[in-house]
Write a protein that holds these residues in place. Sequence first.
Motif, PDB file in Angstrom:
ATOM      1  N   UNK A   2       0.784  -1.094  -0.032  1.00  0.00           N
ATOM      2  CA  UNK A   2       0.029   0.070   0.006  1.00  0.00           C
ATOM      3  C   UNK A   2       0.813   1.191  -0.018  1.00  0.00           C
ATOM      4  N   UNK A   3       1.008   1.912  -1.063  1.00  0.00           N
ATOM      5  CA  UNK A   3       1.919   3.007  -1.385  1.00  0.00           C
ATOM      6  C   UNK A   3       1.448   4.352  -0.478  1.00  0.00           C
ATOM      7  N   UNK A   4       0.162   4.231  -0.071  1.00  0.00           N
ATOM      8  CA  UNK A   4      -0.345   5.442   0.606  1.00  0.00           C
ATOM      9  C   UNK A   4      -0.024   5.361   2.177  1.00  0.00           C
ATOM     10  N   UNK A   5      -0.281   4.196   2.599  1.00  0.00           N
ATOM     11  CA  UNK A   5      -0.054   3.879   3.924  1.00  0.00           C
ATOM     12  C   UNK A   5       1.410   3.280   4.262  1.00  0.00           C
ATOM     13  N   UNK A   6       2.170   3.147   3.127  1.00  0.00           N
ATOM     14  CA  UNK A   6       3.615   2.670   3.223  1.00  0.00           C
ATOM     15  C   UNK A   6       3.611   1.200   4.085  1.00  0.00           C
ATOM     16  N   UNK A   7       2.694   0.354   3.689  1.00  0.00           N
ATOM     17  CA  UNK A   7       2.632  -1.075   4.447  1.00  0.00           C
ATOM     18  C   UNK A   7       2.556  -2.092   3.236  1.00  0.00           C
ATOM     19  N   UNK A   8       3.273  -3.307   3.761  1.00  0.00           N
ATOM     20  CA  UNK A   8       3.285  -4.437   3.028  1.00  0.00           C
ATOM     21  C   UNK A   8       2.648  -5.440   3.921  1.00  0.00           C
ATOM     22  N   UNK A   9       1.605  -6.259   3.180  1.00  0.00           N
ATOM     23  CA  UNK A   9       1.108  -7.345   3.802  1.00  0.00           C
ATOM     24  C   UNK A   9       0.949  -8.566   2.974  1.00  0.00           C
ATOM     25  N   UNK A  10       1.053  -9.875   3.372  1.00  0.00           N
ATOM     26  CA  UNK A  10       0.853 -11.183   2.909  1.00  0.00           C
ATOM     27  C   UNK A  10      -0.674 -11.059   1.902  1.00  0.00           C
ATOM     28  N   UNK A  11      -0.744 -11.764   1.149  1.00  0.00           N
ATOM     29  CA  UNK A  11      -2.107 -11.852   0.337  1.00  0.00           C
ATOM     30  C   UNK A  11      -2.074 -13.375  -0.423  1.00  0.00           C
ATOM     31  N   UNK A  12      -3.414 -13.699  -0.374  1.00  0.00           N
ATOM     32  CA  UNK A  12      -3.701 -14.977  -1.281  1.00  0.00           C
ATOM     33  C   UNK A  12      -4.385 -14.410  -2.629  1.00  0.00           C
ATOM     34  N   UNK A  13      -4.382 -14.798  -3.874  1.00  0.00           N
ATOM     35  CA  UNK A  13      -5.012 -14.751  -4.926  1.00  0.00           C
ATOM     36  C   UNK A  13      -6.360 -14.867  -4.795  1.00  0.00           C
ATOM     37  N   UNK A  14      -7.289 -13.783  -4.921  1.00  0.00           N
ATOM     38  CA  UNK A  14      -8.493 -13.904  -4.632  1.00  0.00           C
ATOM     39  C   UNK A  14      -9.559 -14.083  -5.718  1.00  0.00           C
ATOM     40  N   UNK A  15      -8.753 -14.700  -6.882  1.00  0.00           N
ATOM     41  CA  UNK A  15      -9.860 -14.860  -7.907  1.00  0.00           C
ATOM     42  C   UNK A  15     -10.496 -16.140  -7.880  1.00  0.00           C
ATOM     43  N   UNK A  16     -11.053 -16.605  -8.785  1.00  0.00           N
ATOM     44  CA  UNK A  16     -11.832 -17.926  -8.990  1.00  0.00           C
ATOM     45  C   UNK A  16     -10.572 -18.912  -9.054  1.00  0.00           C
ATOM     46  N   UNK A  17     -10.751 -20.263  -8.475  1.00  0.00           N
ATOM     47  CA  UNK A  17      -9.409 -21.113  -8.684  1.00  0.00           C
ATOM     48  C   UNK A  17      -9.909 -22.371  -9.182  1.00  0.00           C
ATOM     49  N   UNK A  18     -11.201 -22.864  -9.032  1.00  0.00           N
ATOM     50  CA  UNK A  18     -11.386 -24.111  -9.463  1.00  0.00           C
ATOM     51  C   UNK A  18     -12.286 -24.027 -10.826  1.00  0.00           C
ATOM     52  N   UNK A  19     -11.349 -24.393 -11.927  1.00  0.00           N
ATOM     53  CA  UNK A  19     -11.500 -24.543 -13.247  1.00  0.00           C
ATOM     54  C   UNK A  19     -11.970 -25.528 -13.769  1.00  0.00           C
ATOM     55  N   UNK A  20     -12.728 -25.423 -14.993  1.00  0.00           N
ATOM     56  CA  UNK A  20     -12.814 -26.787 -15.931  1.00  0.00           C
ATOM     57  C   UNK A  20     -12.799 -26.244 -17.402  1.00  0.00           C
ATOM     58  N   UNK A  21     -12.137 -26.779 -18.169  1.00  0.00           N
ATOM     59  CA  UNK A  21     -12.057 -26.408 -19.666  1.00  0.00           C
ATOM     60  C   UNK A  21     -13.146 -27.043 -20.565  1.00  0.00           C
ATOM     61  N   UNK A  22     -13.992 -26.099 -20.915  1.00  0.00           N
ATOM     62  CA  UNK A  22     -15.296 -26.703 -21.521  1.00  0.00           C
ATOM     63  C   UNK A  22     -14.935 -27.248 -22.879  1.00  0.00           C
ATOM     64  N   UNK A  23     -14.207 -26.555 -23.540  1.00  0.00           N
ATOM     65  CA  UNK A  23     -13.794 -26.813 -24.950  1.00  0.00           C
ATOM     66  C   UNK A  23     -13.639 -25.570 -25.914  1.00  0.00           C
ATOM     67  N   UNK A  24     -12.946 -25.759 -27.065  1.00  0.00           N
ATOM     68  CA  UNK A  24     -12.713 -25.063 -28.192  1.00  0.00           C
ATOM     69  C   UNK A  24     -13.968 -24.432 -28.774  1.00  0.00           C
ATOM     70  N   UNK A  25     -14.193 -23.036 -28.937  1.00  0.00           N
ATOM     71  CA  UNK A  25     -15.561 -22.697 -29.477  1.00  0.00           C
ATOM     72  C   UNK A  25     -15.035 -21.612 -30.553  1.00  0.00           C
ATOM     73  N   UNK A  26     -15.914 -21.518 -31.573  1.00  0.00           N
ATOM     74  CA  UNK A  26     -15.907 -20.189 -32.415  1.00  0.00           C
ATOM     75  C   UNK A  26     -17.031 -19.513 -31.796  1.00  0.00           C
ATOM     76  N   UNK A  27     -16.522 -18.133 -31.379  1.00  0.00           N
ATOM     77  CA  UNK A  27     -17.444 -17.312 -30.653  1.00  0.00           C
ATOM     78  C   UNK A  27     -17.868 -16.330 -31.475  1.00  0.00           C
ATOM     79  N   UNK A  28     -19.325 -16.248 -31.667  1.00  0.00           N
ATOM     80  CA  UNK A  28     -20.046 -15.138 -32.640  1.00  0.00           C
ATOM     81  C   UNK A  28     -20.383 -13.884 -31.750  1.00  0.00           C
ATOM     82  N   UNK A  29     -19.876 -12.965 -32.121  1.00  0.00           N
ATOM     83  CA  UNK A  29     -20.380 -11.797 -31.537  1.00  0.00           C
ATOM     84  C   UNK A  29     -20.452 -10.372 -32.469  1.00  0.00           C
ATOM     85  N   UNK A  30     -20.766  -9.223 -32.143  1.00  0.00           N
ATOM     86  CA  UNK A  30     -20.362  -8.249 -32.606  1.00  0.00           C
ATOM     87  C   UNK A  30     -19.451  -7.249 -32.424  1.00  0.00           C
TER      88      UNK A  30
END
Length: 214
Positions: A131-159
Motif C-alpha cells: 500500500x503506497x499510501x499507508x506505506x505498508x506491506x502485507x501477505x495476500x492470497x490470490x482472490x480470483x476463482x480457482x476451481x476451473x474446468x476447460x469446456x472446450x474450443x469454440x468459435x465465438x459469434x459476436x458483434x
Amino acid sequence: MSSLLLRSTLALGLAGLSLPAIAAPEFAACFTLTPGLSWSSSDETLTIEKATFAGQEAIKVSSAGGGVGTASYYDASGRQLLGQERLGISAWGGDASRPVMTDIFKPAPTFPQSAKPGDRFEVNGKGERTNHVDETVEPIDYDGFSDYTFVGVEDLETEVGDQPRTFKDTCHVTATFEDNRIEAWYAAGFGRIKFERYMGSELLMRDEIESIEQ
C-alpha cells in the motif's frame, strides 16, 4: 476385383494415409496477448503493451472504466499473472497516474500449458500487497476463482463495431465457488473477450468485446 479397380483402391488408401492430421488448437494459444492491441467492452477499455514489472519483462494489460484504473502484468505466455496495480483515485488518496496498491504474486496464478475438454485445474497464488499510501506491506492470497474446468474450443459469434464477427478457436472455461459460477472465453492475442457470472442459475452480469481500437 480387376487390376484397375485394385490399383485405384490402393491409390485412394495411400492418399488418405498421406493427408496430414488436422491438429486441434493449442490451449495455451488462447491466452497469448498482442502488444499494441486495444479493445473495449461495455464496461472498460483494455490496452496491451510491453512493460517491466518486479524486475522482469512482462506484458501489461491496462484497464480503464467507471473511474477506476488497474494494470495487470503477465509473463510472455499470457498464462501467468505476475501481479497487479490499482491506480490512484480520490477515494484512495491518489491520482490516476500512480499506483496506490501493488500486488506481486510468487507463486503466480497460472493457467496450464495444455488441457483437454473436461479437464479440471486449479489457479492459485500467493504474494505481497504494498500500500503506497499507508506505506505498508502485507501477505495476500490470490482472490480470483480457482476451481476451473476447460469446456472446450469454440468459435465465438459476436458483434464488433456493430458488425458480425467470429473469433475462431476461443477457449471456453468455467469456474465455480460455492453457489457462484463464471463462464469465460479467451481469444488468442486479446485475452478474455467474453465473461458471464451466475448465482446459481441466475445470470448476474455479462460483458464482452464490442470494439477494437487498434
